[in-house]
Design a protein around this motif. Structure first.
Motif, PDB file in Angstrom:
ATOM      1  N   LEU A 177       9.348 -23.925  39.190  1.00 33.64           N
ATOM      2  CA  LEU A 177       8.830 -22.642  38.690  1.00 33.64           C
ATOM      3  C   LEU A 177       9.234 -22.447  37.233  1.00 33.64           C
ATOM      4  CD1 LEU A 177       9.499 -20.231  41.685  1.00 33.64           C
ATOM      5  CD2 LEU A 177       7.270 -20.695  40.664  1.00 33.64           C
ATOM      6  N   ARG A 178      10.494 -22.743  36.931  1.00 30.10           N
ATOM      7  CA  ARG A 178      10.976 -22.617  35.557  1.00 30.10           C
ATOM      8  C   ARG A 178      10.160 -23.483  34.611  1.00 30.10           C
ATOM      9  NH1 ARG A 178      15.385 -25.269  33.030  1.00 30.10           N
ATOM     10  NH2 ARG A 178      14.387 -27.097  33.975  1.00 30.10           N
ATOM     11  N   ASP A 179       9.909 -24.717  35.024  1.00 31.13           N
ATOM     12  CA  ASP A 179       9.147 -25.636  34.180  1.00 31.13           C
ATOM     13  C   ASP A 179       7.727 -25.118  33.936  1.00 31.13           C
ATOM     14  OD1 ASP A 179      11.362 -27.248  34.108  1.00 31.13           O
ATOM     15  OD2 ASP A 179      10.593 -28.735  35.531  1.00 31.13           O
ATOM     16  N   GLU A 180       7.141 -24.529  34.972  1.00 30.57           N
ATOM     17  CA  GLU A 180       5.788 -23.995  34.842  1.00 30.57           C
ATOM     18  C   GLU A 180       5.748 -22.841  33.843  1.00 30.57           C
ATOM     19  OE1 GLU A 180       2.096 -22.438  37.688  1.00 30.57           O
ATOM     20  OE2 GLU A 180       4.084 -22.776  38.546  1.00 30.57           O
ATOM     21  N   ILE A 181       6.711 -21.931  33.951  1.00 28.61           N
ATOM     22  CA  ILE A 181       6.756 -20.786  33.038  1.00 28.61           C
ATOM     23  C   ILE A 181       7.102 -21.232  31.628  1.00 28.61           C
ATOM     24  CG2 ILE A 181       7.932 -18.620  32.532  1.00 28.61           C
ATOM     25  CD1 ILE A 181       8.344 -18.374  35.619  1.00 28.61           C
ATOM     26  N   LYS A 182       8.065 -22.113  31.514  1.00 30.87           N
ATOM     27  CA  LYS A 182       8.466 -22.624  30.199  1.00 30.87           C
ATOM     28  C   LYS A 182       7.285 -23.280  29.493  1.00 30.87           C
ATOM     29  CE  LYS A 182      11.930 -25.629  28.045  1.00 30.87           C
ATOM     30  NZ  LYS A 182      13.025 -26.603  28.325  1.00 30.87           N
ATOM     31  N   GLY A 183       6.457 -23.955  30.279  1.00 27.51           N
ATOM     32  CA  GLY A 183       5.295 -24.642  29.714  1.00 27.51           C
ATOM     33  C   GLY A 183       4.247 -23.706  29.147  1.00 27.51           C
ATOM     34  N   LEU A 184       4.313 -22.435  29.505  1.00 22.24           N
ATOM     35  CA  LEU A 184       3.366 -21.456  28.968  1.00 22.24           C
ATOM     36  C   LEU A 184       3.702 -21.046  27.536  1.00 22.24           C
ATOM     37  CD1 LEU A 184       2.998 -19.097  32.079  1.00 22.24           C
ATOM     38  CD2 LEU A 184       1.437 -20.925  31.351  1.00 22.24           C
ATOM     39  N   CYS A 185       4.928 -21.346  27.099  1.00 23.26           N
ATOM     40  CA  CYS A 185       5.373 -21.040  25.729  1.00 23.26           C
ATOM     41  C   CYS A 185       5.210 -19.561  25.387  1.00 23.26           C
ATOM     42  CB  CYS A 185       4.630 -21.909  24.714  1.00 23.26           C
ATOM     43  SG  CYS A 185       4.893 -23.680  24.938  1.00 23.26           S
ATOM     44  N   LEU A 186       5.667 -18.713  26.301  1.00 19.46           N
ATOM     45  CA  LEU A 186       5.596 -17.275  26.080  1.00 19.46           C
ATOM     46  C   LEU A 186       6.775 -16.833  25.217  1.00 19.46           C
ATOM     47  CD1 LEU A 186       4.837 -16.249  29.777  1.00 19.46           C
ATOM     48  CD2 LEU A 186       3.179 -16.538  27.915  1.00 19.46           C
ATOM     49  N   GLU A 187       6.490 -16.119  24.149  1.00 19.96           N
ATOM     50  CA  GLU A 187       7.545 -15.717  23.227  1.00 19.96           C
ATOM     51  C   GLU A 187       8.593 -14.835  23.901  1.00 19.96           C
ATOM     52  OE1 GLU A 187       8.059 -13.461  18.897  1.00 19.96           O
ATOM     53  OE2 GLU A 187       6.069 -13.971  19.652  1.00 19.96           O
ATOM     54  N   TYR A 188       8.154 -13.959  24.786  1.00 19.24           N
ATOM     55  CA  TYR A 188       9.077 -13.040  25.459  1.00 19.24           C
ATOM     56  C   TYR A 188       9.733 -13.671  26.683  1.00 19.24           C
ATOM     57  CZ  TYR A 188       5.356 -12.498  28.897  1.00 19.24           C
ATOM     58  OH  TYR A 188       4.408 -12.754  29.847  1.00 19.24           O
ATOM     59  N   ALA A 189       9.308 -14.868  27.058  1.00 18.80           N
ATOM     60  CA  ALA A 189       9.838 -15.533  28.250  1.00 18.80           C
ATOM     61  C   ALA A 189      10.028 -17.028  27.997  1.00 18.80           C
ATOM     62  CB  ALA A 189       8.911 -15.304  29.445  1.00 18.80           C
ATOM     63  N   PRO A 190      11.010 -17.400  27.159  1.00 20.28           N
ATOM     64  CA  PRO A 190      11.265 -18.823  26.914  1.00 20.28           C
ATOM     65  C   PRO A 190      11.692 -19.552  28.182  1.00 20.28           C
ATOM     66  CG  PRO A 190      13.012 -17.457  25.971  1.00 20.28           C
ATOM     67  CD  PRO A 190      11.902 -16.525  26.358  1.00 20.28           C
ATOM     68  N   CYS A 191      12.346 -18.839  29.092  1.00 22.32           N
ATOM     69  CA  CYS A 191      12.668 -19.337  30.437  1.00 22.32           C
ATOM     70  C   CYS A 191      13.276 -20.749  30.402  1.00 22.32           C
ATOM     71  CB  CYS A 191      11.405 -19.318  31.297  1.00 22.32           C
ATOM     72  SG  CYS A 191      11.747 -19.118  33.069  1.00 22.32           S
ATOM     73  N   LYS A 192      14.346 -20.887  29.656  1.00 26.77           N
ATOM     74  CA  LYS A 192      15.006 -22.191  29.525  1.00 26.77           C
ATOM     75  C   LYS A 192      16.031 -22.462  30.624  1.00 26.77           C
ATOM     76  CE  LYS A 192      14.743 -22.257  24.449  1.00 26.77           C
ATOM     77  NZ  LYS A 192      15.559 -22.309  23.196  1.00 26.77           N
ATOM     78  N   PHE A 193      16.571 -21.402  31.212  1.00 23.09           N
ATOM     79  CA  PHE A 193      17.764 -21.564  32.031  1.00 23.09           C
ATOM     80  C   PHE A 193      17.501 -21.444  33.531  1.00 23.09           C
ATOM     81  CE2 PHE A 193      19.652 -19.409  28.106  1.00 23.09           C
ATOM     82  CZ  PHE A 193      19.902 -20.628  27.477  1.00 23.09           C
ATOM     83  N   LEU A 194      18.417 -22.047  34.302  1.00 25.53           N
ATOM     84  CA  LEU A 194      18.394 -21.961  35.763  1.00 25.53           C
ATOM     85  C   LEU A 194      19.769 -21.529  36.244  1.00 25.53           C
ATOM     86  CD1 LEU A 194      16.463 -25.239  36.681  1.00 25.53           C
ATOM     87  CD2 LEU A 194      15.625 -22.901  36.950  1.00 25.53           C
ATOM     88  N   SER A 195      19.861 -20.310  36.752  1.00 25.52           N
ATOM     89  CA  SER A 195      21.104 -19.787  37.301  1.00 25.52           C
ATOM     90  C   SER A 195      21.104 -20.061  38.802  1.00 25.52           C
ATOM     91  CB  SER A 195      21.219 -18.280  37.012  1.00 25.52           C
ATOM     92  OG  SER A 195      22.338 -17.721  37.674  1.00 25.52           O
ATOM     93  N   MET A 196      21.816 -21.109  39.206  1.00 23.62           N
ATOM     94  CA  MET A 196      21.834 -21.483  40.620  1.00 23.62           C
ATOM     95  C   MET A 196      23.036 -22.379  40.886  1.00 23.62           C
ATOM     96  SD  MET A 196      18.548 -24.080  40.615  1.00 23.62           S
ATOM     97  CE  MET A 196      18.646 -25.793  39.991  1.00 23.62           C
ATOM     98  N   GLY A 197      23.581 -22.228  42.080  1.00 28.17           N
ATOM     99  CA  GLY A 197      24.761 -22.998  42.446  1.00 28.17           C
ATOM    100  C   GLY A 197      26.007 -22.137  42.447  1.00 28.17           C
ATOM    101  N   MET A 198      26.739 -22.204  43.578  1.00 24.79           N
ATOM    102  CA  MET A 198      27.986 -21.457  43.716  1.00 24.79           C
ATOM    103  C   MET A 198      29.082 -22.420  44.178  1.00 24.79           C
ATOM    104  SD  MET A 198      26.567 -17.771  45.142  1.00 24.79           S
ATOM    105  CE  MET A 198      25.924 -18.402  46.685  1.00 24.79           C
ATOM    106  N   SER A 199      30.204 -21.866  44.639  1.00 23.38           N
ATOM    107  CA  SER A 199      31.360 -22.712  44.957  1.00 23.38           C
ATOM    108  C   SER A 199      31.033 -23.834  45.941  1.00 23.38           C
ATOM    109  CB  SER A 199      32.492 -21.850  45.540  1.00 23.38           C
ATOM    110  OG  SER A 199      33.034 -20.991  44.569  1.00 23.38           O
TER     111      SER A 199
END
Length: 225
Positions: A177-199
């Motif tokens: 999903l992140r890659d799809e959004i990032k590929g849109l090159c939206l100025e307000y949504a660069p969407c570079k990061f993935l917040s996931m993973g815990m202890s």
């Protein structure tokens, strides 16, 4: 509980995973989740070299942010619209944007651009907050009309399971999903990061592309405040 030793172990794990996965250690942000510990443990983590911290509840976030101003603070829990006014202008990163009513309130109350992660329920568990994956793309596109919101990435919580295939599926879905959004090159949504993973699953999350891992028990323990 020795936070310094825990941090060294976790950092070594991250370095080993990055080496095996062809990733850079510097691309991983370790966030210490401090909701179950007192201020002394936060101070200990900071002195050990932790720069990023997180709280789940807005009221605790505000208290901690005011005490430890030099740290970067992440609000990672669900935020009620009525709490937005009190918290949003103290937020460095907000990890739980999951509905338009919340976006409306942030736009109304924010005095500057807020760095947001859109929360996605990749596991399908009813107990978890977040958008269903099929709704994420249109939701992000709709955020264009809120100039005080900047979508820096996506966030998810995998099930608390030992089944590696299930965990990988949740994390991989978020990355796609992140890659799809990032590929849109939206100025307000660069969407570079993935917040996931815990202890319990951060190693798998990093292998699947995590940039921000949220570690509580394995790093600072779980003493009740």
């Amino acid at each position: 509980m020795n936070v310094k030793n825990n941090l060294e172990k976790i950092n070594n794990d991250i370095k080993n995973i990055c080496q095996k996965s062809g990733r850079n250690f510097e691309d991983i942000t370790l966030i210490a989740v401090t909701k179950y510990v007192g201020d002394e443990r936060v101070k200990e983590a900071q002195e050990a070299g932790v720069h990023d911290f997180a709280e789940n509840r807005a009221v605790n976030y505000i208290e901690r942010k005011e005490k430890f101003l030099e740290a970067t603070w992440h609000l990672i829990g669900s935020l009620q619209t009525r709490k937005v006014r009190d918290a949003i202008n103290k937020v460095d990163y907000f990890h739980a944007l999951d509905r338009e009513s919340l976006a409306v309130e942030i736009e109304k109350r924010a005095e500057h651009v807020i760095n947001c992660f859109v929360q996605v329920n990749t596991s399908g568990e009813e107990s978890k907050h977040g958008l269903i994956p099929e709704a994420v793309l249109e939701f992000v596109k709709g955020l264009e009309k809120y100039p005080k919101i900047r979508v820096v990435g996506l966030m998810t919580m995998a099930p608390f399971l030992e089944d590696e295939a299930t965990l990988r599926s949740c994390f991989r879905k978020l990355r796609e999903l992140r890659d799809e959004i990032k590929g849109l090159c939206l100025e307000y949504a660069p969407c570079k990061f993935l917040s996931m993973g815990m202890s319990n699953d951060y190693e798998i999350a990093i292998e699947e592309g995590a940039t921000h891992i949220r570690i509580g028990t394995a790093l600072v323990g779980n003493e009740l405040k």
